[in-house]
Design a protein around this motif. Sequence first.
Motif, PDB file in Angstrom:
ATOM      1  N   GLU A 175      30.118  20.084 -29.119  1.00 12.94           N
ATOM      2  CA  GLU A 175      29.763  18.719 -28.720  1.00 12.94           C
ATOM      3  C   GLU A 175      28.295  18.441 -29.021  1.00 12.94           C
ATOM      4  N   ARG A 176      27.442  19.436 -28.810  1.00 13.94           N
ATOM      5  CA  ARG A 176      26.026  19.260 -29.141  1.00 13.94           C
ATOM      6  C   ARG A 176      25.852  19.048 -30.637  1.00 13.94           C
ATOM      7  N   VAL A 177      26.604  19.776 -31.429  1.00 11.57           N
ATOM      8  CA  VAL A 177      26.537  19.614 -32.884  1.00 11.57           C
ATOM      9  C   VAL A 177      26.997  18.214 -33.279  1.00 11.57           C
ATOM     10  N   VAL A 178      28.094  17.746 -32.708  1.00  8.55           N
ATOM     11  CA  VAL A 178      28.590  16.402 -33.015  1.00  8.55           C
ATOM     12  C   VAL A 178      27.548  15.355 -32.631  1.00  8.55           C
ATOM     13  N   ARG A 179      26.927  15.517 -31.475  1.00  2.00           N
ATOM     14  CA  ARG A 179      25.873  14.564 -31.054  1.00  2.00           C
ATOM     15  C   ARG A 179      24.686  14.616 -32.013  1.00  2.00           C
ATOM     16  N   ALA A 180      24.320  15.811 -32.459  1.00  8.77           N
ATOM     17  CA  ALA A 180      23.204  15.949 -33.405  1.00  8.77           C
ATOM     18  C   ALA A 180      23.555  15.324 -34.752  1.00  8.77           C
ATOM     19  N   LEU A 181      24.791  15.520 -35.200  1.00 12.53           N
ATOM     20  CA  LEU A 181      25.227  14.896 -36.451  1.00 12.53           C
ATOM     21  C   LEU A 181      25.190  13.380 -36.326  1.00 12.53           C
ATOM     22  N   HIS A 182      25.633  12.893 -35.182  1.00  9.45           N
ATOM     23  CA  HIS A 182      25.609  11.444 -34.975  1.00  9.45           C
ATOM     24  C   HIS A 182      24.176  10.927 -34.980  1.00  9.45           C
ATOM     25  N   ALA A 183      23.282  11.631 -34.320  1.00  7.19           N
ATOM     26  CA  ALA A 183      21.878  11.205 -34.278  1.00  7.19           C
ATOM     27  C   ALA A 183      21.261  11.196 -35.678  1.00  7.19           C
ATOM     28  N   SER A 184      21.646  12.162 -36.497  1.00  9.95           N
ATOM     29  CA  SER A 184      21.084  12.260 -37.843  1.00  9.95           C
ATOM     30  C   SER A 184      21.779  11.369 -38.863  1.00  9.95           C
ATOM     31  N   TYR A 185      23.104  11.249 -38.763  1.00 11.63           N
ATOM     32  CA  TYR A 185      23.862  10.612 -39.837  1.00 11.63           C
ATOM     33  C   TYR A 185      24.770   9.481 -39.392  1.00 11.63           C
ATOM     34  N   GLY A 186      24.762   9.152 -38.111  1.00 14.32           N
ATOM     35  CA  GLY A 186      25.672   8.122 -37.622  1.00 14.32           C
ATOM     36  C   GLY A 186      25.101   6.722 -37.634  1.00 14.32           C
ATOM     37  N   ARG A 236      23.902   7.992 -47.620  1.00 15.97           N
ATOM     38  CA  ARG A 236      24.122   7.775 -46.189  1.00 15.97           C
ATOM     39  C   ARG A 236      25.610   7.724 -45.853  1.00 15.97           C
ATOM     40  N   GLU A 237      26.388   7.062 -46.694  1.00 14.50           N
ATOM     41  CA  GLU A 237      27.832   6.969 -46.448  1.00 14.50           C
ATOM     42  C   GLU A 237      28.482   8.335 -46.545  1.00 14.50           C
ATOM     43  N   GLY A 238      28.066   9.144 -47.506  1.00 21.62           N
ATOM     44  CA  GLY A 238      28.617  10.493 -47.648  1.00 21.62           C
ATOM     45  C   GLY A 238      28.357  11.345 -46.422  1.00 21.62           C
ATOM     46  N   ARG A 239      27.150  11.284 -45.902  1.00 25.26           N
ATOM     47  CA  ARG A 239      26.819  12.057 -44.697  1.00 25.26           C
ATOM     48  C   ARG A 239      27.600  11.550 -43.491  1.00 25.26           C
ATOM     49  N   ARG A 240      27.685  10.244 -43.371  1.00 29.01           N
ATOM     50  CA  ARG A 240      28.401   9.636 -42.247  1.00 29.01           C
ATOM     51  C   ARG A 240      29.882  10.000 -42.295  1.00 29.01           C
ATOM     52  N   GLU A 241      30.441  10.056 -43.496  1.00 26.00           N
ATOM     53  CA  GLU A 241      31.864  10.353 -43.641  1.00 26.00           C
ATOM     54  C   GLU A 241      32.200  11.750 -43.131  1.00 26.00           C
ATOM     55  N   VAL A 242      31.290  12.699 -43.263  1.00 23.10           N
ATOM     56  CA  VAL A 242      31.522  14.050 -42.729  1.00 23.10           C
ATOM     57  C   VAL A 242      31.709  13.987 -41.213  1.00 23.10           C
ATOM     58  N   PHE A 282      35.057   4.271 -33.718  1.00 25.21           N
ATOM     59  CA  PHE A 282      34.817   2.868 -33.394  1.00 25.21           C
ATOM     60  C   PHE A 282      33.554   2.722 -32.555  1.00 25.21           C
ATOM     61  N   GLU A 283      33.312   3.686 -31.685  1.00 21.52           N
ATOM     62  CA  GLU A 283      32.110   3.687 -30.863  1.00 21.52           C
ATOM     63  C   GLU A 283      30.870   3.739 -31.760  1.00 21.52           C
ATOM     64  N   ILE A 284      30.901   4.598 -32.754  1.00 22.39           N
ATOM     65  CA  ILE A 284      29.784   4.733 -33.689  1.00 22.39           C
ATOM     66  C   ILE A 284      29.599   3.439 -34.482  1.00 22.39           C
ATOM     67  N   GLU A 285      30.720   2.884 -34.958  1.00 23.31           N
ATOM     68  CA  GLU A 285      30.624   1.662 -35.737  1.00 23.31           C
ATOM     69  C   GLU A 285      30.116   0.500 -34.887  1.00 23.31           C
ATOM     70  N   ALA A 286      30.502   0.447 -33.621  1.00 26.60           N
ATOM     71  CA  ALA A 286      30.029  -0.619 -32.728  1.00 26.60           C
ATOM     72  C   ALA A 286      28.525  -0.483 -32.512  1.00 26.60           C
ATOM     73  N   LEU A 287      28.046   0.743 -32.369  1.00 29.46           N
ATOM     74  CA  LEU A 287      26.609   0.960 -32.222  1.00 29.46           C
ATOM     75  C   LEU A 287      25.854   0.488 -33.460  1.00 29.46           C
ATOM     76  N   GLU A 288      26.433   0.738 -34.635  1.00 29.06           N
ATOM     77  CA  GLU A 288      25.813   0.311 -35.877  1.00 29.06           C
ATOM     78  C   GLU A 288      25.724  -1.215 -35.937  1.00 29.06           C
ATOM     79  N   GLU A 289      26.781  -1.886 -35.515  1.00 30.87           N
ATOM     80  CA  GLU A 289      26.804  -3.342 -35.558  1.00 30.87           C
ATOM     81  C   GLU A 289      25.777  -3.944 -34.611  1.00 30.87           C
TER      82      GLU A 289
END
Length: 78
Positions: A23-34, A48-54, A69-76
């Motif tokens: 979960e920490r890794v997923v949060r770190a990936l989101h912080a870096s590439y989400g 950026r899209e390639g990193r986000r897709e991972v 969807f949560e990530i995409e909503a944050l982006e919007e």
Amino acid sequence: MSNKEERARQRDFVETFTSVAGERVVRALHASYGGPVFHENALEMARREGRREVLLAILRVIGQADRVFEIEALEEDE
């Protein structure tokens, strides 16, 4: 890939990315590439899209597609 191999792969992803460390890794990936993908430079936007897709692929495999969807909503909102 056979169904058996696919199920084993999914179990590996779930076991890895739903652990405390995972979960920490997923949060770190989101912080870096989400973050936002759009950029005026097409090559940067593709990177950026390639990193986000991972990150999104990991979430889909572990059955947390709702976080996509949560990530995409944050982006919007940015």
